[in-house]
Write a protein that holds these residues in place. Structure first.
Motif, PDB file in Angstrom:
ATOM      1  N   THR A 169       0.855  -1.183   0.000  1.00 44.34           N
ATOM      2  CA  THR A 169       0.000   0.000   0.000  1.00 44.34           C
ATOM      3  C   THR A 169       0.887   1.227   0.000  1.00 44.34           C
ATOM      4  OG1 THR A 169      -1.660  -1.172   1.313  1.00 44.34           O
ATOM      5  CG2 THR A 169      -1.875   1.218   1.171  1.00 44.34           C
ATOM      6  N   ALA A 170       0.664   2.127  -0.944  1.00 39.81           N
ATOM      7  CA  ALA A 170       1.376   3.399  -1.001  1.00 39.81           C
ATOM      8  C   ALA A 170       0.357   4.511  -0.782  1.00 39.81           C
ATOM      9  CB  ALA A 170       2.089   3.547  -2.334  1.00 39.81           C
ATOM     10  N   ALA A 171       0.772   5.747  -0.990  1.00 37.41           N
ATOM     11  CA  ALA A 171      -0.130   6.869  -0.748  1.00 37.41           C
ATOM     12  C   ALA A 171      -1.341   6.847  -1.671  1.00 37.41           C
ATOM     13  CB  ALA A 171       0.615   8.191  -0.906  1.00 37.41           C
ATOM     14  N   ALA A 172      -1.141   6.430  -2.942  1.00 37.39           N
ATOM     15  CA  ALA A 172      -2.210   6.554  -3.926  1.00 37.39           C
ATOM     16  C   ALA A 172      -2.619   5.247  -4.574  1.00 37.39           C
ATOM     17  CB  ALA A 172      -1.792   7.545  -5.012  1.00 37.39           C
ATOM     18  N   ILE A 173      -2.043   4.133  -4.173  1.00 41.08           N
ATOM     19  CA  ILE A 173      -2.320   2.856  -4.839  1.00 41.08           C
ATOM     20  C   ILE A 173      -2.164   1.711  -3.851  1.00 41.08           C
ATOM     21  CG2 ILE A 173       0.073   2.623  -5.600  1.00 41.08           C
ATOM     22  CD1 ILE A 173      -0.884   1.239  -8.118  1.00 41.08           C
ATOM     23  N   THR A 174      -2.962   0.663  -4.040  1.00 39.28           N
ATOM     24  CA  THR A 174      -2.762  -0.605  -3.345  1.00 39.28           C
ATOM     25  C   THR A 174      -2.684  -1.680  -4.412  1.00 39.28           C
ATOM     26  OG1 THR A 174      -4.029   0.134  -1.412  1.00 39.28           O
ATOM     27  CG2 THR A 174      -3.659  -2.224  -1.641  1.00 39.28           C
ATOM     28  N   GLY A 175      -1.681  -2.539  -4.321  1.00 40.84           N
ATOM     29  CA  GLY A 175      -1.502  -3.557  -5.344  1.00 40.84           C
ATOM     30  C   GLY A 175      -1.238  -4.926  -4.757  1.00 40.84           C
ATOM     31  N   TYR A 176      -1.763  -5.947  -5.425  1.00 42.33           N
ATOM     32  CA  TYR A 176      -1.584  -7.349  -5.032  1.00 42.33           C
ATOM     33  C   TYR A 176      -0.954  -8.075  -6.210  1.00 42.33           C
ATOM     34  CZ  TYR A 176      -5.111  -5.901  -1.632  1.00 42.33           C
ATOM     35  OH  TYR A 176      -5.802  -5.227  -0.658  1.00 42.33           O
ATOM     36  N   TYR A 177       0.008  -8.955  -5.945  1.00 41.37           N
ATOM     37  CA  TYR A 177       0.726  -9.549  -7.062  1.00 41.37           C
ATOM     38  C   TYR A 177       1.260 -10.935  -6.724  1.00 41.37           C
ATOM     39  CZ  TYR A 177       4.752  -7.723  -4.415  1.00 41.37           C
ATOM     40  OH  TYR A 177       5.669  -7.419  -3.429  1.00 41.37           O
ATOM     41  N   GLN A 189       7.885  13.357 -14.315  1.00 38.63           N
ATOM     42  CA  GLN A 189       8.626  12.387 -13.521  1.00 38.63           C
ATOM     43  C   GLN A 189      10.027  12.191 -14.093  1.00 38.63           C
ATOM     44  OE1 GLN A 189       7.436  10.522 -10.735  1.00 38.63           O
ATOM     45  NE2 GLN A 189       9.484   9.659 -10.499  1.00 38.63           N
ATOM     46  N   LEU A 190      10.109  12.064 -15.406  1.00 45.16           N
ATOM     47  CA  LEU A 190      11.408  11.873 -16.055  1.00 45.16           C
ATOM     48  C   LEU A 190      12.290  13.106 -15.894  1.00 45.16           C
ATOM     49  CD1 LEU A 190      10.241  10.104 -19.343  1.00 45.16           C
ATOM     50  CD2 LEU A 190      11.064   9.063 -17.223  1.00 45.16           C
ATOM     51  N   VAL A 191      11.693  14.292 -16.011  1.00 53.27           N
ATOM     52  CA  VAL A 191      12.454  15.527 -15.800  1.00 53.27           C
ATOM     53  C   VAL A 191      12.975  15.572 -14.366  1.00 53.27           C
ATOM     54  CG1 VAL A 191      12.344  18.048 -15.697  1.00 53.27           C
ATOM     55  CG2 VAL A 191      11.208  16.832 -17.559  1.00 53.27           C
ATOM     56  N   GLY A 192      12.116  15.231 -13.399  1.00 56.94           N
ATOM     57  CA  GLY A 192      12.519  15.253 -11.998  1.00 56.94           C
ATOM     58  C   GLY A 192      13.663  14.308 -11.709  1.00 56.94           C
ATOM     59  N   GLU A 193      13.617  13.128 -12.292  1.00 53.57           N
ATOM     60  CA  GLU A 193      14.703  12.164 -12.074  1.00 53.57           C
ATOM     61  C   GLU A 193      16.003  12.646 -12.706  1.00 53.57           C
ATOM     62  OE1 GLU A 193      13.121   8.505 -13.533  1.00 53.57           O
ATOM     63  OE2 GLU A 193      11.677   8.296 -11.876  1.00 53.57           O
ATOM     64  N   LEU A 194      15.895  13.302 -13.855  1.00 53.03           N
ATOM     65  CA  LEU A 194      17.097  13.867 -14.478  1.00 53.03           C
ATOM     66  C   LEU A 194      17.671  15.001 -13.631  1.00 53.03           C
ATOM     67  CD1 LEU A 194      16.114  13.895 -18.261  1.00 53.03           C
ATOM     68  CD2 LEU A 194      18.173  12.851 -17.282  1.00 53.03           C
ATOM     69  N   VAL A 195      16.812  15.817 -13.049  1.00 52.36           N
ATOM     70  CA  VAL A 195      17.279  16.889 -12.166  1.00 52.36           C
ATOM     71  C   VAL A 195      18.049  16.304 -10.987  1.00 52.36           C
ATOM     72  CG1 VAL A 195      16.523  18.663 -10.540  1.00 52.36           C
ATOM     73  CG2 VAL A 195      15.543  18.580 -12.822  1.00 52.36           C
ATOM     74  N   CYS A 196      17.560  15.213 -10.439  1.00 47.25           N
ATOM     75  CA  CYS A 196      18.283  14.566  -9.343  1.00 47.25           C
ATOM     76  C   CYS A 196      19.668  14.125  -9.775  1.00 47.25           C
ATOM     77  CB  CYS A 196      17.481  13.364  -8.834  1.00 47.25           C
ATOM     78  SG  CYS A 196      15.958  13.789  -7.966  1.00 47.25           S
ATOM     79  N   ASP A 197      19.764  13.567 -11.001  1.00 45.95           N
ATOM     80  CA  ASP A 197      21.072  13.147 -11.510  1.00 45.95           C
ATOM     81  C   ASP A 197      21.999  14.340 -11.717  1.00 45.95           C
ATOM     82  OD1 ASP A 197      20.261  10.521 -11.545  1.00 45.95           O
ATOM     83  OD2 ASP A 197      19.675  10.538 -13.660  1.00 45.95           O
ATOM     84  N   GLY A 228      19.029  10.887  -3.959  1.00 45.77           N
ATOM     85  CA  GLY A 228      17.827  11.702  -4.114  1.00 45.77           C
ATOM     86  C   GLY A 228      16.853  11.098  -5.086  1.00 45.77           C
ATOM     87  N   ASP A 229      15.642  11.621  -5.092  1.00 37.05           N
ATOM     88  CA  ASP A 229      14.604  11.107  -5.974  1.00 37.05           C
ATOM     89  C   ASP A 229      13.522  12.164  -6.156  1.00 37.05           C
ATOM     90  OD1 ASP A 229      13.387   9.340  -7.630  1.00 37.05           O
ATOM     91  OD2 ASP A 229      12.814   7.897  -6.089  1.00 37.05           O
ATOM     92  N   TYR A 230      12.710  11.953  -7.176  1.00 30.77           N
ATOM     93  CA  TYR A 230      11.541  12.785  -7.424  1.00 30.77           C
ATOM     94  C   TYR A 230      10.307  11.932  -7.191  1.00 30.77           C
ATOM     95  CZ  TYR A 230       7.930  15.299 -10.038  1.00 30.77           C
ATOM     96  OH  TYR A 230       6.773  15.940 -10.394  1.00 30.77           O
ATOM     97  N   GLU A 231       9.334  12.465  -6.467  1.00 33.60           N
ATOM     98  CA  GLU A 231       8.115  11.713  -6.158  1.00 33.60           C
ATOM     99  C   GLU A 231       6.899  12.567  -6.482  1.00 33.60           C
ATOM    100  OE1 GLU A 231       8.018   8.630  -5.200  1.00 33.60           O
ATOM    101  OE2 GLU A 231      10.120   8.284  -4.643  1.00 33.60           O
ATOM    102  N   SER A 232       5.815  11.891  -6.855  1.00 34.01           N
ATOM    103  CA  SER A 232       4.572  12.616  -7.086  1.00 34.01           C
ATOM    104  C   SER A 232       3.384  11.697  -6.851  1.00 34.01           C
ATOM    105  CB  SER A 232       4.515  13.172  -8.515  1.00 34.01           C
ATOM    106  OG  SER A 232       4.428  12.123  -9.459  1.00 34.01           O
ATOM    107  N   VAL A 233       2.311  12.265  -6.340  1.00 38.12           N
ATOM    108  CA  VAL A 233       1.008  11.618  -6.235  1.00 38.12           C
ATOM    109  C   VAL A 233      -0.006  12.687  -6.626  1.00 38.12           C
ATOM    110  CG1 VAL A 233       1.717  10.004  -4.416  1.00 38.12           C
ATOM    111  CG2 VAL A 233       0.731  12.219  -3.786  1.00 38.12           C
ATOM    112  N   PRO A 234      -1.240  12.317  -6.897  1.00 38.71           N
ATOM    113  CA  PRO A 234      -2.220  13.340  -7.261  1.00 38.71           C
ATOM    114  C   PRO A 234      -2.258  14.490  -6.262  1.00 38.71           C
ATOM    115  CG  PRO A 234      -3.134  11.172  -7.639  1.00 38.71           C
ATOM    116  CD  PRO A 234      -1.809  10.953  -6.974  1.00 38.71           C
ATOM    117  N   MET A 266      13.445  15.205  -3.281  1.00 36.49           N
ATOM    118  CA  MET A 266      13.996  14.959  -1.962  1.00 36.49           C
ATOM    119  C   MET A 266      15.368  14.305  -2.085  1.00 36.49           C
ATOM    120  SD  MET A 266      11.399  11.888  -0.836  1.00 36.49           S
ATOM    121  CE  MET A 266      12.164  11.711   0.747  1.00 36.49           C
ATOM    122  N   ALA A 267      16.188  14.568  -1.079  1.00 34.20           N
ATOM    123  CA  ALA A 267      17.520  13.980  -1.025  1.00 34.20           C
ATOM    124  C   ALA A 267      17.886  13.789   0.434  1.00 34.20           C
ATOM    125  CB  ALA A 267      18.546  14.880  -1.715  1.00 34.20           C
ATOM    126  N   GLY A 268      18.592  12.721   0.720  1.00 35.38           N
ATOM    127  CA  GLY A 268      18.932  12.491   2.122  1.00 35.38           C
ATOM    128  C   GLY A 268      19.942  11.394   2.314  1.00 35.38           C
TER     129      GLY A 268
END
Length: 431
Positions: free
Chosen positions: A95-103, A274-282, A307-313, A319-321
């Motif tokens: 379970t994440a902030a915006a999705i629940t998945g079973y697999y 999302q792709l732009v955000g990940e490139l910014v982190c790099d 660091g990473d870029y994250e988004s939900v609705p 963020m970096a740490g």
């Protein structure tokens, strides 16, 4: 069934929507010996308040989505984990902030395992006794997380950045909130969100796509409509709620998370952003970036830094740490480097090299059936097609990264969360 071809990747996706609204995406890979299935709902830890089909607002305790995920493995026939393991499958859920998945994944018994997955996720079974037992189990899990500095520093950052958005609420909830969960609450949330038109089934591997559709039509028979409309709180201000927060825990060196509150992407542009955000982190603090080398040589970071870029609705953030004897110095250095890059730009050859590396990394991730299915589902919920990422990469320019970097240069958007050693108080440095 529609066949969509993604020529740049050599991938084909069989796509079909059942009459009740369930979306089915199948990536056929006959060269693979195993099969993977991911059944997900657009419902997560941040969906605490929703408008039901009767037109009334329903408020639920924090942690219901996560609690529901745990309880769905109980059925009248017994524990589903044991049933699927006996049939050769390895299964789990998240379970994440915006999705629940079973697999699950398997190399034999795929059809039987898919039947089981579709059946238990769409057939809730709760009793007062089982709910009370689960409250004790999850309470213990919550207490364990409270002792984890990485978890604490993250949620401390979320609370510092966001004033209204429920992403600031812990997905698992609290001991007090889960004590309010009853079978009736679970049934109500399952009815609101575990509906075919709010779900997606993604399958990859050596499978017959037509057979997948037939099994889904046979088992997922309830109708869609009336999905709970979630309330994500009042509009967020641009600035963070608090610029600096800290707490003491038994750690040997401070643990920190630096966050920048970004602007959510327009509808249909989340994948590209999302792709732009990940490139910014790099560009800013990737392992090959000048800043990383500088901070490492000065002893301000170690190999835990990243660091990473994250988004939900409704929200997006960089963020970096990691660990540092002086988190504030790391924050200041990151902000200064962002300002320099905005002024001076980036060497074009380095930019193209970073883009190629990021693109290559995404292509390699397609080798993972699990990663492919999860990304297909998450992007379906966003209204986008994950396998269009090559076209997104082609359209991204340095100016897109610069525009995002400029957000790092606004102090009101920046928050620093620190977990420091016990007894250090408000010291500026920990030597």
């Amino acid at each position: 069934m529609e066949l969509r071809e993604y020529q740049l990747l050599g991938e084909n996706i069989h796509r079909h929507r059942l009459e009740n609204g369930l979306e089915i995406l199948v990536d056929v890979r006959p060269e693979y010996a195993k099969q993977f299935a991911f059944f997900a709902t657009r419902y997560g830890g941040m969906h605490l308040r929703f408008h039901n089909e009767d037109g009334h607002w329903v408020d639920t305790p924090a942690g219901v989505a996560h609690f529901l995920e745990h309880k769905m493995f109980d059925s009248e026939e017994g524990n589903v984990l044991q049933i699927m393991a006996a049939n050769g499958a390895v299964d789990n859920a998240f379970t994440a902030a915006a999705i629940t998945g079973y697999y699950f994944e398997c190399t034999r018994g795929f059809e039987d395992n898919l039947r089981t997955l579709l059946s238990f996720v769409t057939t809730p079974y709760f009793t007062q006794e089982s709910v009370a037992k689960e409250q004790g189990i999850i309470a213990q899990e919550i207490r364990m997380c409270l002792d984890d500095p990485d978890v604490e520093v993250y949620y401390q950052l979320m609370e510092a950045m966001y004033q209204n958005h429920p992403v600031r609420v812990r997905v698992a909830g609290s001991e007090a909130s889960i004590a309010q969960i009853t079978p009736e609450v679970l049934y109500r949330c399952h009815e609101a969100f575990y509906r075919p038109d709010n779900m997606v089934l993604c399958v990859a591997g050596s499978v017959d796509p037509q057979r997948v559709v037939e099994l889904a039509r046979e088992i997922v028979t309830h109708t869609g409509g009336g999905v709970g409309q979630a309330d994500l709180g009042q509009k967020e201000p641009v600035q963070v709620a608090q610029s600096y927060v800290q707490r003491e825990m038994p750690v040997s060196v401070p643990v920190f998370e630096l966050g920048v509150k970004g602007t959510p992407a327009p509808e249909g542009q989340e994948l590209r952003q999302q792709l732009v955000g990940e490139l910014v982190c790099d560009v800013l603090f990737g392992a090959s970036a000048p800043l990383y080398t500088k901070l490492y040589e000065e002893g301000l970071i170690n190999s835990s830094f990243g660091g990473d870029y994250e988004s939900v609705p409704g929200c997006a953030y960089l963020m970096a740490g990691g660990e540092s004897r002086d988190p504030k110095a790391v924050r200041d250095a990151v902000l200064a480097e962002a300002q320099r890059l905005c002024r001076e730009g980036l060497d074009p050859e380095l930019w193209e090299r970073l883009k190629k590396a990021a693109y290559g990394s995404m292509v390699r991730r397609l080798n993972s059936l699990e990663d492919t299915c999860i990304e297909l589902a998450q992007n379906y919920f966003r209204g986008e097609e994950y396998l269009n990422f090559p076209q997104c990469f082609q359209s991204i320019e340095w100016e897109d990264a610069r525009a995002m970097l400029e957000q790092w240069c606004v102090p009101e958007r920046v928050a620093l969360s620190v977990v420091c050693p016990v007894g250090t108080g408000d010291q500026e440095r920990w030597d």
